[in-house]
Scaffold this motif. Sequence first.
Motif, PDB file in Angstrom:
ATOM      1  N   VAL A   4      -0.351 -11.550   5.828  1.00  0.00           N
ATOM      2  CA  VAL A   4      -1.388 -11.911   4.705  1.00  0.00           C
ATOM      3  C   VAL A   4      -0.677 -11.309   3.034  1.00  0.00           C
ATOM      4  CG1 VAL A   4      -3.461 -12.926   3.843  1.00  0.00           C
ATOM      5  CG2 VAL A   4      -2.850 -13.521   6.257  1.00  0.00           C
ATOM      6  N   TYR A   5      -0.751  -9.660   3.155  1.00  0.00           N
ATOM      7  CA  TYR A   5      -1.396  -8.664   2.069  1.00  0.00           C
ATOM      8  C   TYR A   5       0.472  -8.927   1.982  1.00  0.00           C
ATOM      9  CZ  TYR A   5      -1.146  -4.473   0.288  1.00  0.00           C
ATOM     10  OH  TYR A   5      -1.122  -3.689  -0.805  1.00  0.00           O
ATOM     11  N   LYS A   6       1.222  -8.838   2.532  1.00  0.00           N
ATOM     12  CA  LYS A   6       2.660  -9.096   2.551  1.00  0.00           C
ATOM     13  C   LYS A   6       3.281 -10.551   1.416  1.00  0.00           C
ATOM     14  CE  LYS A   6       5.070  -6.375   6.110  1.00  0.00           C
ATOM     15  NZ  LYS A   6       6.171  -6.150   6.788  1.00  0.00           N
ATOM     16  N   ALA A   7       2.363 -11.119   1.896  1.00  0.00           N
ATOM     17  CA  ALA A   7       3.011 -12.840   0.876  1.00  0.00           C
ATOM     18  C   ALA A   7       1.917 -12.439  -0.754  1.00  0.00           C
ATOM     19  CB  ALA A   7       2.558 -14.214   1.812  1.00  0.00           C
ATOM     20  N   ILE A   8       0.271 -11.525  -0.388  1.00  0.00           N
ATOM     21  CA  ILE A   8      -0.386 -11.814  -1.824  1.00  0.00           C
ATOM     22  C   ILE A   8       0.711 -10.942  -2.337  1.00  0.00           C
ATOM     23  CG2 ILE A   8      -1.642 -10.908  -2.932  1.00  0.00           C
ATOM     24  CD1 ILE A   8      -3.812 -11.760   0.173  1.00  0.00           C
ATOM     25  N   ILE A   9       1.079  -9.678  -1.952  1.00  0.00           N
ATOM     26  CA  ILE A   9       2.080  -9.012  -2.703  1.00  0.00           C
ATOM     27  C   ILE A   9       2.607  -9.371  -3.133  1.00  0.00           C
ATOM     28  CG2 ILE A   9       3.647  -7.067  -2.763  1.00  0.00           C
ATOM     29  CD1 ILE A   9      -0.307  -6.334  -2.522  1.00  0.00           C
ATOM     30  N   GLY A  10       3.955  -9.989  -2.316  1.00  0.00           N
ATOM     31  CA  GLY A  10       5.373 -10.856  -2.833  1.00  0.00           C
ATOM     32  C   GLY A  10       4.790 -11.977  -4.005  1.00  0.00           C
ATOM     33  N   ALA A  11       3.670 -12.591  -3.662  1.00  0.00           N
ATOM     34  CA  ALA A  11       3.711 -13.879  -5.051  1.00  0.00           C
ATOM     35  C   ALA A  11       3.558 -13.191  -6.136  1.00  0.00           C
ATOM     36  CB  ALA A  11       1.888 -14.644  -4.431  1.00  0.00           C
ATOM     37  N   ALA A  12       2.633 -11.978  -5.994  1.00  0.00           N
ATOM     38  CA  ALA A  12       1.894 -11.399  -7.165  1.00  0.00           C
ATOM     39  C   ALA A  12       3.178 -10.386  -7.798  1.00  0.00           C
ATOM     40  CB  ALA A  12       0.996 -10.053  -6.501  1.00  0.00           C
ATOM     41  N   ASP A  13       3.885  -9.938  -7.522  1.00  0.00           N
ATOM     42  CA  ASP A  13       5.183  -9.253  -7.348  1.00  0.00           C
ATOM     43  C   ASP A  13       5.603  -9.817  -8.837  1.00  0.00           C
ATOM     44  OD1 ASP A  13       6.246  -6.642  -7.390  1.00  0.00           O
ATOM     45  OD2 ASP A  13       8.011  -6.995  -5.822  1.00  0.00           O
ATOM     46  N   LYS A  14       6.357 -11.015  -8.493  1.00  0.00           N
ATOM     47  CA  LYS A  14       6.524 -12.286  -9.459  1.00  0.00           C
ATOM     48  C   LYS A  14       6.021 -12.002 -11.556  1.00  0.00           C
ATOM     49  CE  LYS A  14       8.205 -15.529  -6.347  1.00  0.00           C
ATOM     50  NZ  LYS A  14       7.663 -15.873  -5.649  1.00  0.00           N
TER      51      LYS A  14
END
Length: 117
Positions: A4-14
């Motif tokens: 979940v954390y990786k998904a949030i960071i990945g989405a915010a990264d953009k």
Amino acid sequence: MSRVYKAIIGAADKFVPAKLRPLWEHDAGPKTIFFWAPAFKWALVMASIDDYRRPLDKVSTTQSATLAATGLIWTRYCLVIKPINYSLSLCNFMLGVANGVQCYRAYSYQKKMGIVV
């Protein structure tokens, strides 16, 4: 890290602008616990400052002294770990100062009232 954390960071990264990229990618940046620990620890500092409104006869000098000591001890630790965490160091220092002042206020009150000699 959790998925979940990786998904949030990945989405915010953009959405992170180029100018903020160095902060975002930093060893103590928002992608790490080194950022989030002080972010949430500031609540403890705010609670300590809010205790200034509490009547001095209800303030625990032991608790205030303990929080002041741990804040100052951990300030030093934050400056020797890798990566150096200046944000957490500042937070711990402020915790130490806020509770040191509160401890002094409570001790002075108790001394004035004859509770402590």
